[in-house]
Design an enzyme around this catalytic site. Structure first.
Site, PDB file in Angstrom:
ATOM      1  CD  GLU A   5      -2.353  -1.206   2.979  1.00  0.00           C
ATOM      2  OE1 GLU A   5      -2.936  -2.198   3.106  1.00  0.00           O
ATOM      3  OE2 GLU A   5      -2.313  -0.170   3.257  1.00  0.00           O
ATOM      4  CB  CYS A  10       2.548   7.190   3.410  1.00  0.00           C
ATOM      5  SG  CYS A  10       2.482   6.222   4.620  1.00  0.00           S
ATOM      6  CB  CYS A  28       5.194  -5.537   9.941  1.00  0.00           C
ATOM      7  SG  CYS A  28       6.403  -5.017  11.294  1.00  0.00           S
ATOM      8  CB  CYS A  57       2.580  -2.775  16.878  1.00  0.00           C
ATOM      9  SG  CYS A  57       4.416  -2.270  16.632  1.00  0.00           S
ATOM     10  CB  CYS A 111      -0.137  -1.967  13.854  1.00  0.00           C
ATOM     11  SG  CYS A 111       0.635  -1.782  11.921  1.00  0.00           S
ATOM     12  N   GLY A 135       5.251  -2.251   7.064  1.00  0.00           N
ATOM     13  CA  GLY A 135       6.458  -2.767   7.409  1.00  0.00           C
ATOM     14  C   GLY A 135       7.449  -1.807   8.136  1.00  0.00           C
ATOM     15  CB  SER A 188       6.007   3.704  16.227  1.00  0.00           C
ATOM     16  OG  SER A 188       5.389   3.816  15.236  1.00  0.00           O
ATOM     17  CB  CYS A 235       0.017   1.203   7.782  1.00  0.00           C
ATOM     18  SG  CYS A 235       0.494   0.941   9.329  1.00  0.00           S
TER      19      CYS A 235
END
Ligand code: SAH
Ligand code: SF4
Length: 356
Positions: A91, A112, A119, A123, A126, A166, A221, A340
């Protein structure tokens, strides 16, 4: 799969050409076709001899990714889903002027970009990590997102943030190469000061990037101001706790001119109370950092919700009292799954549905 010509630096291209017995100016001609004329086929490189075009075609490809669909949103954020050569998806989100988030100028077009498929860091807020990690993107797949977004939107991108899918610092080799392609005058020519790398806090890699000569910007983050809170949100905090993270951030601040940005998603009942606000304010002060507050974006399959608008504003006001520059992000692209990883998951689910 042949490597992409877009992934070659001038030195590598020179080596290829000298092996083929070609003069070195052919390298400049090829770079001009790739990055200026943005050709989509080696056959179009009309000032190269046919023999050389055939030799290049035998060893290299051109297409790094192809468009699938784009979604627009009411606030003119555009989200692209790009297909990679192996059928995976990434994306890329184009954000028109976003002065509250990225600084002073209002004519910025920020892209972005994603750095990996999936990933590994998991988290808890996410969508990117929901299906785990699939693979790293190559540098041409990273820079290719810029080329394709510019082609589809007919707009020039002048600001890049690595805040898509990622963890860019877990893909360091390709990240550094992508930074070369993006900043080089023969490449995309976007200045390092207009590039922000966002990380969940990989301490050794932050140190390495701090020593990298380019003046890129860093976003962290953070999402929790104490270990107790941050560990509930981000598993990486067990490996690199807040104290270690801030140690390396202090080092970063000695090496780079631009302020560090601390990203902080506000999650109801978890990290949005006054004590976290005061702790965050003191930590940001110690770094001379700025803070981006982001009300949590609901992700399907995850339980949390965002605090009320009043609670979000109260949190921001505490930071302001300490003199910490803080923005409460007016959500862009909320209506198009802009958090994301969300669009890709939908696409892969529907692909699975088709196979079933
Ligand atoms: N892996 C890197 C880059 C990804 S950017 C990193 O973690 O920094 C991840 C950022 O996307 C988060 O810090 C947050 O700003 C945003 N984000 C992801 N999921 C979100 C959600 N559910 N709601 C709001 N923002 C989210
Ligand atoms: Fe990975 Fe960043 Fe999402 Fe964490 S926030 S799961 S590190 S992409």
């Amino acid at each position: 799969m042949k490597p992409s010509l877009f992934n070659q630096t001038p030195d590598e291209l020179s080596a290829v050409l000298s092996d083929l017995g070609e003069p070195s100016y052919r390298g400049e001609q090829i770079l001009d076709w790739l990055w200026r004329k943005r050709t989509s086929s080696i056959d179009e490189m009309s000032n190269l001899p046919a023999r050389l075009r055939d030799q290049l075609k035998a060893s290299f490809s051109l297409q790094s990714l192809s468009p699938t669909r784009a979604q627009g949103s009411s606030d003119s954020t555009r989200k692209f889903l790009f297909r990679l050569h192996d059928g995976r998806y990434v994306e890329t989100v184009l954000i028109p002027a976003s002065p509250a988030l990225f600084g002073e100028r209002s004519d910025r077009r920020t892209l972005c970009v994603s750095s990996q498929v999936g990933c590994a860091f998991g988290c808890k807020f996410c969508a990117s990590g929901l299906d785990g990690f699939t693979r790293n993107l190559s540098a041409d797949e990273i820079a290719g997102q810029v080329l394709l977004a510019e082609e589809l939107s007919k707009e020039k991108v002048n600001n890049i943030v690595f805040m898509g899918m990622g963890e860019p610092l877990a893909n360091m080799t390709q990240l550094l190469r992508a930074l070369d392609l993006i900043t080089a005058p023969w490449g995309l020519g976007i200045g390092a000061r207009h590039i922000t790398v966002s990380t969940s806090g990989l301490v050794p890699q932050i140190r390495k990037l701090a020593d990298h000569p380019q003046q890129i910007r860093l976003a962290i983050s953070l999402h929790g101001a104490s270990d107790e809170v941050r560990s509930q949100i981000m598993p990486i905090n067990q490996r690199w706790p807040v104290s270690k993270l801030f140690e390396v951030l202090k080092y970063w601040a000695t090496r780079k001119a631009q302020k560090i940005t601390l990203e902080y998603i506000l999650i109801d009942g978890l990290n949005a109370d006054a004590s976290q606000a005061h702790l965050l304010a003191r930590r940001a002060q110690s770094l001379n950092a700025k803070v981006n507050l982001i009300p949590y974006n609901t992700v399907e399959g995850l339980l949390w919700k965002r605090p009320s608008e009043d609670a979000c504003s109260a949190f921001r006001d505490v930071l302001t009292e300490y003199g910490v520059p803080a923005t409460l992000r007016l959500e862009k692209g909320h209506d198009i799954d802009a958090a994301c990883g969300q669009l890709r998951l939908k696409e892969e689910e529907s692909a699975k549905g088709l196979q079933a």
